[in-house]
Enzyme design. Sequence first.
Site, mmCIF file in Angstrom:
data_model
loop_
_atom_site.group_PDB
_atom_site.id
_atom_site.type_symbol
_atom_site.label_atom_id
_atom_site.label_comp_id
_atom_site.label_asym_id
_atom_site.label_seq_id
_atom_site.Cartn_x
_atom_site.Cartn_y
_atom_site.Cartn_z
ATOM 1 N N ASP A 10 0.894 -1.156 0.000
ATOM 2 C CA ASP A 10 0.000 0.000 0.000
ATOM 3 C C ASP A 10 0.936 1.211 0.000
ATOM 4 O OD1 ASP A 10 -2.266 1.720 0.474
ATOM 5 O OD2 ASP A 10 -1.712 1.736 2.598
ATOM 6 N N ASP A 12 -0.114 5.047 1.006
ATOM 7 C CA ASP A 12 -0.365 6.012 2.080
ATOM 8 C C ASP A 12 -0.272 5.337 3.447
ATOM 9 O OD1 ASP A 12 -0.946 8.203 0.319
ATOM 10 O OD2 ASP A 12 -2.872 7.281 -0.105
ATOM 11 N N GLY A 47 -7.437 4.301 3.915
ATOM 12 C CA GLY A 47 -7.628 3.179 2.997
ATOM 13 C C GLY A 47 -8.953 3.224 2.245
ATOM 14 N N ILE A 48 -9.834 4.139 2.628
ATOM 15 C CA ILE A 48 -11.144 4.256 1.968
ATOM 16 C C ILE A 48 -11.003 5.208 0.774
ATOM 17 C CG2 ILE A 48 -13.577 4.880 2.313
ATOM 18 C CD1 ILE A 48 -12.638 2.556 4.130
ATOM 19 N N LYS A 77 -11.983 18.976 -2.908
ATOM 20 C CA LYS A 77 -11.052 18.341 -1.960
ATOM 21 C C LYS A 77 -9.783 17.892 -2.675
ATOM 22 C CE LYS A 77 -9.134 14.720 0.275
ATOM 23 N NZ LYS A 77 -8.354 13.594 -0.242
ATOM 24 N N GLU A 170 0.107 -3.373 4.586
ATOM 25 C CA GLU A 170 -0.976 -2.389 4.771
ATOM 26 C C GLU A 170 -0.985 -1.749 6.157
ATOM 27 O OE1 GLU A 170 -3.571 -0.753 3.940
ATOM 28 O OE2 GLU A 170 -3.943 -1.356 1.872
HETATM 29 C C1 G6P Z 1 -5.700 6.131 0.282
HETATM 30 C C2 G6P Z 1 -5.834 6.928 1.571
HETATM 31 C C3 G6P Z 1 -7.238 7.465 1.719
HETATM 32 C C4 G6P Z 1 -7.653 8.207 0.458
HETATM 33 C C5 G6P Z 1 -7.599 7.266 -0.736
HETATM 34 C C6 G6P Z 1 -8.021 7.929 -2.051
HETATM 35 O O1 G6P Z 1 -6.317 4.919 0.463
HETATM 36 O O2 G6P Z 1 -5.499 6.133 2.688
HETATM 37 O O3 G6P Z 1 -7.276 8.317 2.842
HETATM 38 O O4 G6P Z 1 -8.969 8.717 0.577
HETATM 39 O O5 G6P Z 1 -6.258 6.805 -0.851
HETATM 40 O O6 G6P Z 1 -7.100 8.912 -2.418
HETATM 41 P P1 G6P Z 1 -7.290 9.903 -3.641
HETATM 42 O O7 G6P Z 1 -5.901 10.482 -3.817
HETATM 43 O O8 G6P Z 1 -7.708 9.102 -4.819
HETATM 44 O O9 G6P Z 1 -8.309 10.903 -3.259
HETATM 45 MG MG MG Z 2 -2.708 3.091 3.728
#
Ligand code: G6P
Ligand code: MG
Length: 213
Positions: A10, A12, A47-48, A77, A170
């Site tokens: 993973d 982030d 992760g969401i 955002k 993860e």
């Molecule tokens: C990762 C992070 C989430 C984030 C998701 C989507 O899983 O942990 O917090 O919302 O990525 O990221 P994005 O850059 O596509 O908005």
């Molecule tokens: Mg992560």
Amino acid sequence: MSRFKAVIFDLDGVITDTAHYHYLAWKQLAESQGVHFDHEFNESLKGIDRMGSLDLILASASRQYTPEEKLALADVKNRHYQELISTMSAADLLPGAVAALDTVRAAGLRIGLASVSKNAFTVLGRLGITDKFDYVVDAATIARGKPDPEIFLRAAHELGVAPADCLGVEDAVAGVAAIKAAGMFALGIGHPFVLTEADVVITSLKEFNLAAY
Ligand code: G6P
Ligand code: MG
């Protein structure tokens, strides 16, 4: 040296800590809609994926939103988030991350990235580690976010390795669940009492020891 044929990471919270940037961007967005947003809420979004996170935030709003409004808010955002990550560099790599990638490479295993972030390619580029991966899943092509196993199964398939021969790494509860649902060995980064489904949990990649799993 390892019973695995591939390691799928993973991004982030494992390789770099973008959670703070997501926090800042979601907080501004949530408060613009009158929704209280704090660090605890941010933790639950780890992760969401983007639209899933937005739905969780807007569940506390005082009105309903149309799909068009939601897309526009997600875009606001994301622009803010992209501004925040535009100054990232190799200095933002978490301790032990490059050493872990190099260990896996030296052991002759394949290396994949399974992040649901649509900004993953940008972040890898800013960190300067894009070429350390054999395959990076394009989150835009994934239909179901974590905890669904789709993204890990895609990575394994593209790497040409059976899921049972993969080690997934993860930091999020939803991510560990996705790895287990894919039939892989799960290495959790964080706390054992949070990542209860993981096969092994370590505090950070500084403790990564491929031969031990
Ligand atoms: C990762 C992070 C989430 C984030 C998701 C989507 O899983 O942990 O917090 O919302 O990525 O990221 P994005 O850059 O596509 O908005
Ligand atoms: Mg992560």
